[in-house]
Design a protein around this motif. Structure first.
Motif, PDB file in Angstrom:
ATOM      1  N   GLU A  17       0.832  -1.205   0.000  1.00 23.25           N
ATOM      2  CA  GLU A  17       0.000   0.000   0.000  1.00 23.25           C
ATOM      3  C   GLU A  17       0.869   1.259   0.000  1.00 23.25           C
ATOM      4  OE1 GLU A  17      -3.927  -1.706   2.410  1.00 23.25           O
ATOM      5  OE2 GLU A  17      -2.250  -0.796   3.506  1.00 23.25           O
ATOM      6  N   ALA A  18       1.933   1.253   0.792  1.00 22.71           N
ATOM      7  CA  ALA A  18       2.841   2.405   0.817  1.00 22.71           C
ATOM      8  C   ALA A  18       3.483   2.607  -0.551  1.00 22.71           C
ATOM      9  CB  ALA A  18       3.904   2.209   1.885  1.00 22.71           C
ATOM     10  N   HIS A  19       3.825   1.508  -1.201  1.00 21.84           N
ATOM     11  CA  HIS A  19       4.409   1.595  -2.550  1.00 21.84           C
ATOM     12  C   HIS A  19       3.434   2.210  -3.530  1.00 21.84           C
ATOM     13  CE1 HIS A  19       5.112  -0.040  -6.631  1.00 21.84           C
ATOM     14  NE2 HIS A  19       6.383   0.216  -6.348  1.00 21.84           N
ATOM     15  N   ASP A  20       2.162   1.812  -3.444  1.00 20.80           N
ATOM     16  CA  ASP A  20       1.145   2.361  -4.354  1.00 20.80           C
ATOM     17  C   ASP A  20       0.945   3.855  -4.119  1.00 20.80           C
ATOM     18  OD1 ASP A  20       0.772  -0.094  -5.511  1.00 20.80           O
ATOM     19  OD2 ASP A  20      -0.998  -0.616  -4.320  1.00 20.80           O
ATOM     20  N   ILE A  21       0.976   4.273  -2.845  1.00 21.01           N
ATOM     21  CA  ILE A  21       0.840   5.703  -2.526  1.00 21.01           C
ATOM     22  C   ILE A  21       2.004   6.484  -3.122  1.00 21.01           C
ATOM     23  CG2 ILE A  21       0.866   7.396  -0.646  1.00 21.01           C
ATOM     24  CD1 ILE A  21      -0.523   5.210   1.085  1.00 21.01           C
ATOM     25  N   GLU A  22       3.201   5.961  -2.907  1.00 17.53           N
ATOM     26  CA  GLU A  22       4.393   6.619  -3.450  1.00 17.53           C
ATOM     27  C   GLU A  22       4.315   6.737  -4.974  1.00 17.53           C
ATOM     28  OE1 GLU A  22       9.124   5.677  -4.160  1.00 17.53           O
ATOM     29  OE2 GLU A  22       7.817   4.225  -3.181  1.00 17.53           O
ATOM     30  N   SER A  23       3.959   5.651  -5.647  1.00 19.52           N
ATOM     31  CA  SER A  23       3.896   5.657  -7.109  1.00 19.52           C
ATOM     32  C   SER A  23       2.854   6.643  -7.611  1.00 19.52           C
ATOM     33  CB  SER A  23       3.580   4.244  -7.629  1.00 19.52           C
ATOM     34  OG  SER A  23       4.595   3.333  -7.259  1.00 19.52           O
ATOM     35  N   ASP A  24       1.722   6.722  -6.910  1.00 24.88           N
ATOM     36  CA  ASP A  24       0.663   7.636  -7.322  1.00 24.88           C
ATOM     37  C   ASP A  24       1.124   9.083  -7.198  1.00 24.88           C
ATOM     38  OD1 ASP A  24      -1.825   8.426  -8.218  1.00 24.88           O
ATOM     39  OD2 ASP A  24      -2.751   8.360  -6.233  1.00 24.88           O
ATOM     40  N   ILE A  25       1.831   9.412  -6.115  1.00 25.49           N
ATOM     41  CA  ILE A  25       2.307  10.784  -5.911  1.00 25.49           C
ATOM     42  C   ILE A  25       3.371  11.132  -6.951  1.00 25.49           C
ATOM     43  CG2 ILE A  25       3.523  12.316  -4.322  1.00 25.49           C
ATOM     44  CD1 ILE A  25       2.191  10.741  -2.041  1.00 25.49           C
ATOM     45  N   VAL A  26       4.267  10.196  -7.235  1.00 21.83           N
ATOM     46  CA  VAL A  26       5.283  10.427  -8.265  1.00 21.83           C
ATOM     47  C   VAL A  26       4.616  10.742  -9.601  1.00 21.83           C
ATOM     48  CG1 VAL A  26       7.063   9.306  -9.654  1.00 21.83           C
ATOM     49  CG2 VAL A  26       7.098   9.062  -7.175  1.00 21.83           C
ATOM     50  N   GLN A  27       3.614   9.958  -9.961  1.00 21.42           N
ATOM     51  CA  GLN A  27       2.916  10.176 -11.237  1.00 21.42           C
ATOM     52  C   GLN A  27       2.233  11.532 -11.261  1.00 21.42           C
ATOM     53  OE1 GLN A  27       0.155   7.102 -12.301  1.00 21.42           O
ATOM     54  NE2 GLN A  27      -0.671   8.226 -14.041  1.00 21.42           N
ATOM     55  N   ARG A  28       1.579  11.897 -10.157  1.00 21.28           N
ATOM     56  CA  ARG A  28       0.896  13.191 -10.079  1.00 21.28           C
ATOM     57  C   ARG A  28       1.868  14.348 -10.343  1.00 21.28           C
ATOM     58  NH1 ARG A  28      -3.365  14.080  -5.392  1.00 21.28           N
ATOM     59  NH2 ARG A  28      -4.833  12.375  -5.767  1.00 21.28           N
ATOM     60  N   ILE A  29       3.029  14.290  -9.697  1.00 19.26           N
ATOM     61  CA  ILE A  29       3.973  15.398  -9.802  1.00 19.26           C
ATOM     62  C   ILE A  29       4.660  15.401 -11.167  1.00 19.26           C
ATOM     63  CG2 ILE A  29       6.081  16.400  -8.826  1.00 19.26           C
ATOM     64  CD1 ILE A  29       5.192  15.318  -6.110  1.00 19.26           C
ATOM     65  N   GLN A  30       4.938  14.220 -11.712  1.00 20.30           N
ATOM     66  CA  GLN A  30       5.590  14.156 -13.019  1.00 20.30           C
ATOM     67  C   GLN A  30       4.680  14.615 -14.155  1.00 20.30           C
ATOM     68  OE1 GLN A  30       7.185  10.116 -13.227  1.00 20.30           O
ATOM     69  NE2 GLN A  30       9.256  10.922 -12.917  1.00 20.30           N
ATOM     70  N   GLU A  31       3.408  14.752 -13.903  1.00 19.80           N
ATOM     71  CA  GLU A  31       2.503  15.294 -14.916  1.00 19.80           C
ATOM     72  C   GLU A  31       2.693  16.795 -15.118  1.00 19.80           C
ATOM     73  OE1 GLU A  31      -1.343  14.109 -13.570  1.00 19.80           O
ATOM     74  OE2 GLU A  31      -1.159  12.050 -14.331  1.00 19.80           O
ATOM     75  N   ILE A  32       3.412  17.443 -14.203  1.00 22.44           N
ATOM     76  CA  ILE A  32       3.791  18.840 -14.402  1.00 22.44           C
ATOM     77  C   ILE A  32       4.846  18.875 -15.501  1.00 22.44           C
ATOM     78  CG2 ILE A  32       4.788  20.899 -13.341  1.00 22.44           C
ATOM     79  CD1 ILE A  32       3.813  19.840 -10.635  1.00 22.44           C
ATOM     80  N   PRO A  33       4.645  19.628 -16.587  1.00 18.64           N
ATOM     81  CA  PRO A  33       5.549  19.546 -17.751  1.00 18.64           C
ATOM     82  C   PRO A  33       7.010  19.827 -17.424  1.00 18.64           C
ATOM     83  CG  PRO A  33       3.541  20.728 -18.324  1.00 18.64           C
ATOM     84  CD  PRO A  33       3.491  20.506 -16.840  1.00 18.64           C
ATOM     85  N   GLU A  34       7.290  20.726 -16.478  1.00 19.43           N
ATOM     86  CA  GLU A  34       8.679  21.109 -16.195  1.00 19.43           C
ATOM     87  C   GLU A  34       9.437  20.070 -15.361  1.00 19.43           C
ATOM     88  OE1 GLU A  34       6.178  24.887 -16.428  1.00 19.43           O
ATOM     89  OE2 GLU A  34       6.006  22.877 -15.583  1.00 19.43           O
ATOM     90  N   VAL A  35       8.713  19.128 -14.761  1.00 18.60           N
ATOM     91  CA  VAL A  35       9.316  18.193 -13.812  1.00 18.60           C
ATOM     92  C   VAL A  35       9.866  16.971 -14.533  1.00 18.60           C
ATOM     93  CG1 VAL A  35       8.850  16.647 -11.881  1.00 18.60           C
ATOM     94  CG2 VAL A  35       7.921  18.972 -11.872  1.00 18.60           C
ATOM     95  N   ASP A  36      11.075  16.545 -14.120  1.00 17.51           N
ATOM     96  CA  ASP A  36      11.693  15.342 -14.666  1.00 17.51           C
ATOM     97  C   ASP A  36      11.612  14.220 -13.641  1.00 17.51           C
ATOM     98  OD1 ASP A  36      13.138  13.539 -16.176  1.00 17.51           O
ATOM     99  OD2 ASP A  36      15.083  14.420 -15.688  1.00 17.51           O
TER     100      ASP A  36
END
Length: 306
Positions: free
Chosen positions: A258-277
């Motif tokens: 569950e912690a892994h899924d939370i982490e992955s979801d947050i990473v995806q959310r932030i990486q959707e910002i065009p400037e973020v790598d």
């Protein structure tokens, strides 16, 4: 159009237009002897030189990642932009020296005929179109070197206008306006170089992104339904892109999956910002108390969005 094709096309378009302009200005300069037109010819000659560098630089920056450069080659872009700035400083310095020498000696050649005015008017129109084109592509694809090129073309519109006023004024009976216009062109050129250096230094030294972008990064993390808090948020430029690391607080009874899924979801959310790598998220159990008290009031505004 994908990023690679768009960026390479910009470089070729800018190079082609600058080649056309430098040939036209050199011919008119040879025919008229106008210092203002000559300064514009030097400006365009410099533009051709940096256009070649931009074409080569954009080719390198758009190469795919490899074993030596796993994050790609985009970090070359600020160096391309700084090379543009150096070329701009050289051109501005040469023009300023020649113009001041002409003013001090009184050796002024007044252009005759319509060609000097026509080439400068054409330059202003062409550079304005290049400015709009480069700015649009640079902003869409987050390319500092193309944005720097756009800014240079914007200043070229102003310098071509100043040269046009000088040539027209000289033909109207005020020859001193020709070298004065050349001085204005030189100052405009140097200013554009300063502007480019200031923008790209932040990319090279790992400066922080604008505050509104940092707030958006935090918002995308704190509004996750399982996140109780966010702290130790670090966002900084690596080349023209942004790397992000942060800690999120979650309930400690979550399973590892569950912690892994939370982490992955947050990473995806932030990486959707065009400037973020790259995004690095560390998951903390809320019960450890690592939450920073000074973050509470600053992030309270985001709690209503959850």
């Amino acid at each position: 159009m994908n990023r690679v094709r768009a960026m390479r096309r910009v470089g070729l378009v800018v190079l082609g237009v600058n080649l056309l302009l430098v040939v036209g200005k050199l011919l008119v300069w040879y025919q008229s002897g106008s210092l203002a037109v000559g300064s514009e010819a030097v400006n365009s000659l410099t533009d051709v030189g940096y256009s070649v560098v931009i074409v080569a630089g954009l080719y390198l920056t758009t190469q795919p990642p490899d074993s030596q450069h796993p994050h790609g080659h985009e970090r070359i872009e600020p160096f391309v932009s700084l090379f543009v700035a150096v070329a701009i400083f050289v051109a501005g310095g040469l023009i300023l020296w020649r113009a001041l020498e002409s003013l001090s000696t009184g050796d002024v050649t007044v252009a005759t005929g319509p060609w000097a005015i026509l080439i400068l008017a054409f330059t202003g129109g062409a550079k304005f179109l290049l400015y709009r084109y480069c700015l649009r592509i640079g902003e869409v694809h987050n390319s500092p070197s193309i944005v720097a090129t756009a800014m240079d073309n914007r200043n070229d519109v102003l310098t071509a206008g100043a040269a046009l006023v000088g040539v027209a004024g000289a033909q109207a009976g005020f020859p001193i306006l020709d070298p004065i216009a050349a001085v204005a062109v030189a100052v405009g050129i140097v200013y554009s170089g300063v502007d480019i250096v200031r923008d790209n230094i932040e990319y090279l030294v790992g400066g922080a992104p604008p505050e509104n972008l940092r707030r958006e990064i935090i918002r995308r993390a704190i509004t996750h339904s399982e996140v109780e808090g966010v702290h130790d948020v670090i966002a900084h430029y690596v080349g023209p892109e942004i790397d992000v690391s942060l800690h999120v607080e979650v309930e400690g009874d979550h399973t590892l999956l569950e912690a892994h899924d939370i982490e992955s979801d947050i990473v995806q959310r932030i990486q959707e910002i065009p400037e973020v790598d790259d995004v690095f998220v560390h998951v903390d159990p809320r019960e450890l108390g690592e939450w920073k008290d000074d973050e509470t009031s600053r992030l309270a505004e985001f709690t209503d969005e959850r």
